[in-house]
Design a protein around this motif. Structure first.
Motif, short mmCIF file in Angstrom:
data_model
loop_
_atom_site.label_atom_id
_atom_site.label_comp_id
_atom_site.label_asym_id
_atom_site.label_seq_id
_atom_site.Cartn_x
_atom_site.Cartn_y
_atom_site.Cartn_z
N GLY A 172 -4.61 -32.90 -30.01
CA GLY A 172 -4.91 -34.06 -30.86
C GLY A 172 -3.87 -35.16 -30.66
O GLY A 172 -4.22 -36.35 -30.58
N PHE A 174 -2.16 -35.71 -27.94
CA PHE A 174 -2.43 -36.31 -26.62
C PHE A 174 -3.60 -37.31 -26.71
O PHE A 174 -3.56 -38.38 -26.12
N LEU A 175 -4.64 -36.91 -27.45
CA LEU A 175 -5.80 -37.79 -27.58
C LEU A 175 -5.40 -39.09 -28.28
O LEU A 175 -5.83 -40.17 -27.90
N ALA A 177 -2.47 -40.38 -28.31
CA ALA A 177 -1.63 -41.16 -27.39
C ALA A 177 -2.48 -41.86 -26.32
O ALA A 177 -2.05 -42.84 -25.72
N SER A 178 -3.71 -41.34 -26.10
CA SER A 178 -4.58 -41.93 -25.06
C SER A 178 -5.29 -43.19 -25.55
O SER A 178 -5.80 -43.97 -24.74
N ASP A 182 -4.74 -47.73 -20.66
CA ASP A 182 -3.98 -46.67 -19.99
C ASP A 182 -2.80 -47.29 -19.23
O ASP A 182 -2.85 -48.46 -18.84
N LEU A 184 -1.35 -47.11 -16.30
CA LEU A 184 -1.31 -47.50 -14.89
C LEU A 184 -2.36 -48.54 -14.51
O LEU A 184 -2.07 -49.48 -13.79
N THR A 185 -3.58 -48.36 -15.02
CA THR A 185 -4.65 -49.25 -14.57
C THR A 185 -5.23 -50.11 -15.69
O THR A 185 -6.18 -50.86 -15.48
N ILE A 187 -7.09 -49.44 -18.13
CA ILE A 187 -8.47 -49.16 -18.57
C ILE A 187 -8.44 -48.82 -20.05
O ILE A 187 -7.58 -48.07 -20.50
N ARG A 188 -9.35 -49.41 -20.80
CA ARG A 188 -9.37 -49.16 -22.25
C ARG A 188 -10.01 -47.81 -22.55
O ARG A 188 -11.08 -47.51 -22.02
N ARG A 189 -9.32 -47.06 -23.41
CA ARG A 189 -9.83 -45.73 -23.74
C ARG A 189 -9.97 -45.60 -25.26
O ARG A 189 -9.06 -45.97 -26.00
N PHE A 190 -11.08 -45.07 -25.69
CA PHE A 190 -11.36 -44.83 -27.11
C PHE A 190 -11.12 -46.08 -27.97
O PHE A 190 -10.63 -45.98 -29.09
N GLY A 441 3.37 -38.34 -25.38
CA GLY A 441 2.14 -38.45 -24.58
C GLY A 441 2.23 -39.48 -23.47
O GLY A 441 1.90 -39.20 -22.32
N GLU A 445 1.98 -38.71 -19.48
CA GLU A 445 0.90 -39.24 -18.64
C GLU A 445 1.45 -40.07 -17.49
O GLU A 445 1.05 -39.89 -16.34
#
Lengths: 492, 156
Positions: A172, A174-175, A177-178, A182, A184-185, A187-190, A441, A445
């Motif tokens: 949980g 880690f999620l 923290a995601s 992101d 490096l690139t 990219i939008r997450r959640f 996290g 990563e």
């Protein structure tokens, strides 16, 4: 030497010293009250430090942290309920001493051993951190990934009652923290298409909701109007000379236990307190007296929990890895100030590193003096009616959440996280693995992905240091399962 | 069903949540530029989901350990009462701003916390106003932060 003098010059200003005094008194009072603790004090004050310079901010938060860990014994001795989990085992002999009418003896011993274990542990940190950082700068992303995984595996393995819940908490974290872009690139997450989530959920909101908000909800639900309802009076401090002389071996052993456990990532003062008590009992010539009001059983855990303060500073300042919940909050404070904790911190911000050490020593000295002078007031800390204390704290939590993001989104997030905190409590999911895996996290990563960009995944297992950490992590997770089986076989 | 155990329900809930997360992770867009060797943005959250899923499976398979009640009925009611109050306070901050929302929240929560103890009305009012004013002055005048002004007042 110049850095030490610069740090002293920055700290020894009237405004900084006054704030430190406020911080350490707040820490001691919050640390004494069951259900609150110094961690909540740091969480509440973290948003206030946005407006401070880095020296003042770190000195202030360090004072609250040290006051909180030290003040925990007050609830343990007077009430039989630890003010903070860091004084969990102090209850076992501290409260029986109060019942026997030896309150002042127990409190005085706690005050003295707290001080004389904190200061040497910080000196140890001053010596050890540069050495470890010197080695750490030579490590690559593979080793840092292994180190972080090892740290987290130790936290999960501590969830002895249920390692699966520890894993859920870690996953949980880690999620959480995601969430956001992101590293490096980008990219939008959640983010669910919202702009507010693109930067992730702020550490301050997580701490305010999960730590402070959930604690207030739980404490209110469980009732009570103040911690101390009986009439308890405490006279002035008495120097515990004979108790100290009789416990030299006990103090030295407990100090080593505290410093080592504090150094191990994720362990912290609570475990140090428990282990030192158990060791003191097993090494004692009169173990049968433990639990009945034995001073040795008060001195051991209170030495260990404060010795862990310096121990926990070592991985924080040399590796950027928090040793426990309080140092995770200090790490957040450093990040807010634009300082990246880690091996390069000692090189890039030498004055600030010495500010951490010297502020800790000044705070410990301040706590020592305040507790000596203020000992007769200890019962009144515990008599503060909750209906005066908690509403003000709630207002502070909401303000902190708002200021942190400068929008109502931070407030809504904090309320949601407070409810999540209650849910975690309902299912008995441990909070520490969640918080630490959330904090670590990003580091895990970026190191994992950088490592994979430079070489293939086998590098994590072929580079000796990285491999060592990963094997140690696997062992610490598997061991709790294997140990009972081995015991079973040997008993057959 | 009662003996099924809280931990098993948690295990099932975690597994369902993990499946939902995996579906969400698959929706993440691909990067515009690829970094050589980089496993991508999906790897790390997937790692978290796998950990949660293992934990969930473990909870389902392990022996029902039984659990003591989390709270009594009356305690749940108190929990709900404060949770709703906090949610209303959050909405009030947005609508009427810090000053009004906080005075009212402090007054109301003080009453909840005092329980059956009768609090002096004057002290209650003074406390609510004093704490709100002190926080407002510290945060706006000393620390120079802007506090919620309230949607209603900004529309007026």
């Amino acid at each position: 030497m110049t850095d030490v003098l610069s740090a002293l010059q920055a700290l020894l200003t009237p405004s900084c010293l006054a704030l430190m005094l406020v911080g350490l008194v707040m820490g001691v009072v919050l640390g004494a009250i069951p259900g609150l603790g110094g961690g909540i004090g740091i969480t509440l004050m973290l948003p206030l430090t946005f407006a401070m310079d880095s020296t003042t901010a770190i000195a202030f938060l360090m004072s609250i942290s040290i006051g909180g860990i030290s003040g925990g014994f007050i609830g343990s001795v007077l009430l039989g309920i630890p003010g903070d989990t860091t004084s969990l085992s102090t209850v076992l002999d501290g409260y029986p001493m109060t019942q026997k009418g030896e309150t002042v003896r127990a409190l005085s011993a706690c005050v003295v051993v707290n001080y004389f274990s904190t200061v040497p542990s910080i000196i140890l940190a001053m010596v050890a951190s540069p050495l470890i950082a010197g080695v750490a700068v030579k490590l690559g992303p593979w080793e840092f990934f292994g180190l972080c995984i090892f740290a987290l595996s130790m936290i999960v393995s501590l969830s002895k009652q249920n390692i699966f819940k520890g894993m859920i908490a870690m996953g949980g974290g880690f999620l959480f923290a995601s969430i956001g872009s992101d590293p490096l690139t980008s990219i939008r997450r959640f983010t669910f298409g919202t702009y507010e989530l693109s930067g992730g959920i702020s550490t301050v909101s997580v701490m305010l909701g999960l730590f402070a908000g959930a604690s207030i909800l739980m404490e209110f639900a469980r009732g009570g109007n103040s911690a101390l309802t009986e009439k308890v009076t405490v006279s002035g401090f008495k120097w515990p000379g004979r108790d100290l002389v009789n416990n030299v071996g006990n103090i030295l052993r407990s100090w080593v236990i505290g410093a080592v456990i504090g150094f191990l990532p994720g362990m912290g003062a609570t475990l140090a307190n428990v282990v030192a008590y158990a060791q003191a009992q097993s090494a004692s010539k009169h173990p049968e007296e433990f639990g009945k009001g034995c001073i040795d059983g008060v001195i051991a855990p209170e030495t260990a929990n404060n010795a862990s303060i310096g121990g926990a500073l070592i991985p924080l300042l040399s590796l950027g890895i928090p040793g426990d919940g309080n140092t995770a909050l200090l790490l957040a404070a450093l990040t807010i100030q634009g300082v990246q904790a880690g091996p390069l911190m000692i090189r890039n911000y030498p004055v600030l590193v010495y500010v951490c050490y010297i502020a800790a020593i000044i705070a410990a000295t301040g706590v020592f003096l305040v507790e000596i002078v203020g000992m007769p007031l200890f019962p009144s800390f515990l008599k503060i009616p909750y209906h005066y204390l908690y509403p003000g704290i709630i207002a502070m939590i909401f303000l902190g959440a708002f200021i942190n993001t400068s929008s109502m989104f931070g407030v809504y997030t904090m309320v949601a996280l407070a409810l999540l905190g209650v849910l975690l409590n309902f299912f008995e999911i441990p909070g520490t693995p969640f918080i630490l895996s959330y904090v670590l996290g990003g580091m895990i990563e970026s190191n994992l992905r950088r490592g994979l960009s430079y070489s293939d995944w086998t590098a994590f297992l072929t580079r000796p240091v990285s491999m060592l950490f990963i094997i140690a992590a696997a062992v610490s997770i598997v061991l709790p399962f294997v140990k009972p089986l081995l015991k079973k076989n040997s008993s057959k | 069903m009662k003996n099924f155990g809280k931990d098993r329900w948690l295990g099932i809930g975690t597994l369902v949540f993990s499946v939902v997360c995996i579906i969400a992770i698959q929706q993440f867009p691909d990067p515009v530029m690829n970094v050589t060797g980089d496993p991508g943005a999906k790897l790390f959250p997937t790692f978290g989901v796998i950990l949660m899923a293992i934990g969930g499976v473990g909870l389902i398979l392990q022996k029902n350990q039984g659990a003591k009640a989390f709270m009594e009925r009356a305690e749940y009611k108190r929990l709900l009462l404060l949770a709703v109050t906090l949610a209303v306070y959050a909405a009030a901050l947005y609508l009427v701003g810090f000053l009004i929302a906080t005075v009212v929240m402090l007054w109301v929560v003080m009453g909840f916390m005092a329980g059956e103890e009768k609090l002096n009305v004057v002290i209650r009012v003074l406390y609510s106003v004093f704490v709100t004013a002190a926080l407002y002055l510290v945060f706006t005048n000393i620390l120079h932060y802007q506090l919620p002004a309230g949607l209603i007042f900004s529309l007026l």
